[in-house]
Enzyme design. Structure first.
Site, PDB file in Angstrom:
ATOM      1  N   HIS A  44      -5.605 -22.387  18.697  1.00 39.87           N
ATOM      2  CA  HIS A  44      -4.486 -23.254  18.362  1.00 39.87           C
ATOM      3  C   HIS A  44      -4.524 -24.556  19.162  1.00 39.87           C
ATOM      4  CE1 HIS A  44      -2.753 -20.184  15.891  1.00 39.87           C
ATOM      5  NE2 HIS A  44      -2.564 -19.342  16.896  1.00 39.87           N
ATOM      6  N   GLU A 145      -1.589  -8.359  20.381  1.00 41.29           N
ATOM      7  CA  GLU A 145      -0.569  -9.187  19.730  1.00 41.29           C
ATOM      8  C   GLU A 145      -0.303  -8.749  18.293  1.00 41.29           C
ATOM      9  OE1 GLU A 145      -1.868 -13.242  19.460  1.00 41.29           O
ATOM     10  OE2 GLU A 145      -3.772 -12.734  18.499  1.00 41.29           O
ATOM     11  N   ASP A 171       3.362 -13.558  18.858  1.00 39.21           N
ATOM     12  CA  ASP A 171       2.874 -12.906  17.649  1.00 39.21           C
ATOM     13  C   ASP A 171       3.312 -11.448  17.582  1.00 39.21           C
ATOM     14  OD1 ASP A 171       1.471 -14.863  16.113  1.00 39.21           O
ATOM     15  OD2 ASP A 171      -0.091 -14.883  17.638  1.00 39.21           O
TER      16      ASP A 171
END
Length: 249
Positions: A44, A145, A171
């Site tokens: 990300h 996650e 997440d």
């Protein structure tokens, strides 16, 4: 020096600077500020391999051990980051024991894994024969996650070569509750379970905290590594606070 393992053995929490802007000068400033280690986020975060190489070069100069979060569970991305000088590789979206095993296989050299030879920068930090020391120095860090990873937690932690796990509360909160709520009861219960199992099975524990309020209790609980926000988040908050203070009459 292996700061990650030495600190874990001494039960000393390391503070991790999580980078999404992936700028080498920021890494120098982070080192000057006294952070213990960094995560270079290529899932990300900004930039590709050139940015990764520049950041790892700056990290070495600043004496900051580096974790690289790869974009996906891909042996080419894992090997590239390791060869460039990352000590630890973090892998997102692990769902199964098979996912975790495939990831470890990409991180470790034979006979444990299938990592390809070519450590053009990685060998610079290692005395002696890099091939014989690499598997004990590099770190495979699957993320916990997803519901699947949580359901298979003990099996994943028991895999030979899983050196560390990263607990991803954002997440995981979505996976467990259907909403983004890192303070949810289900997330707190999962955190307690992951930390306990990491201690039982001698696996290093890393957790991402959105802010200081979430980070402080994690430090008190004894997580090995605590990341507190991201570089982009720090900049955004500081920019807003500075402007607000300047505008105040």
């Amino acid at each position: 020096m292996d700061r990650f393992r030495e600190a874990a053995k001494a039960r000393r929490t390391l503070f991790n600077a999580w980078l999404t802007l992936n700028n080498p000068f920021l890494i120098e400033l982070i080192g000057e500020a006294g952070w213990d280690c960094i995560t270079i986020d290529q899932q990300h975060g900004l930039g590709g391999n050139e940015a990764l190489l520049a950041c790892l070069t700056a990290a070495r100069a600043a004496k900051l051990p580096a974790i690289v979060r790869v974009a996906e569970n891909d042996p080419g991305l894992v090997g590239r980051a390791l060869d460039a000088g990352a000590q630890a590789i973090m892998c997102p979206l692990i769902e199964t024991v098979e996912d975790a095993e495939a990831f470890v296989t990409a991180v470790k050299y034979p006979p444990r894994g299938l990592r390809s030879w070519g450590p053009y920068r990685a060998r610079l930090d290692q005395a002696g024969d890099y091939f014989t020391t690499a598997n004990g120095f590099t770190i495979a860090c699957p993320q916990i996650e997803t519901r699947g990873a949580l359901d298979s937690l003990e099996e994943i932690l028991s895999i030979d070569g899983v050196d560390m796990v990263c607990f991803g509360p954002n997440d995981l909160s979505v996976a467990l509750t259907g909403r983004l709520d890192i303070w949810a009861k289900e997330v707190k219960e999962a955190m307690t379970l992951v930390l306990r199992k990491c201690r039982e099975l001698s696996v290093m524990s890393l957790i991402f905290a959105n802010d200081v309020d979430f980070a402080r209790p994690r430090v008190e609980e004894g997580w090995d590594i605590v990341a507190v926000g991201t570089d982009a988040g720090w900049f955004s908050k500081a920019a807003a606070a500075t402007l607000g203070a300047a505008r105040t009459k």
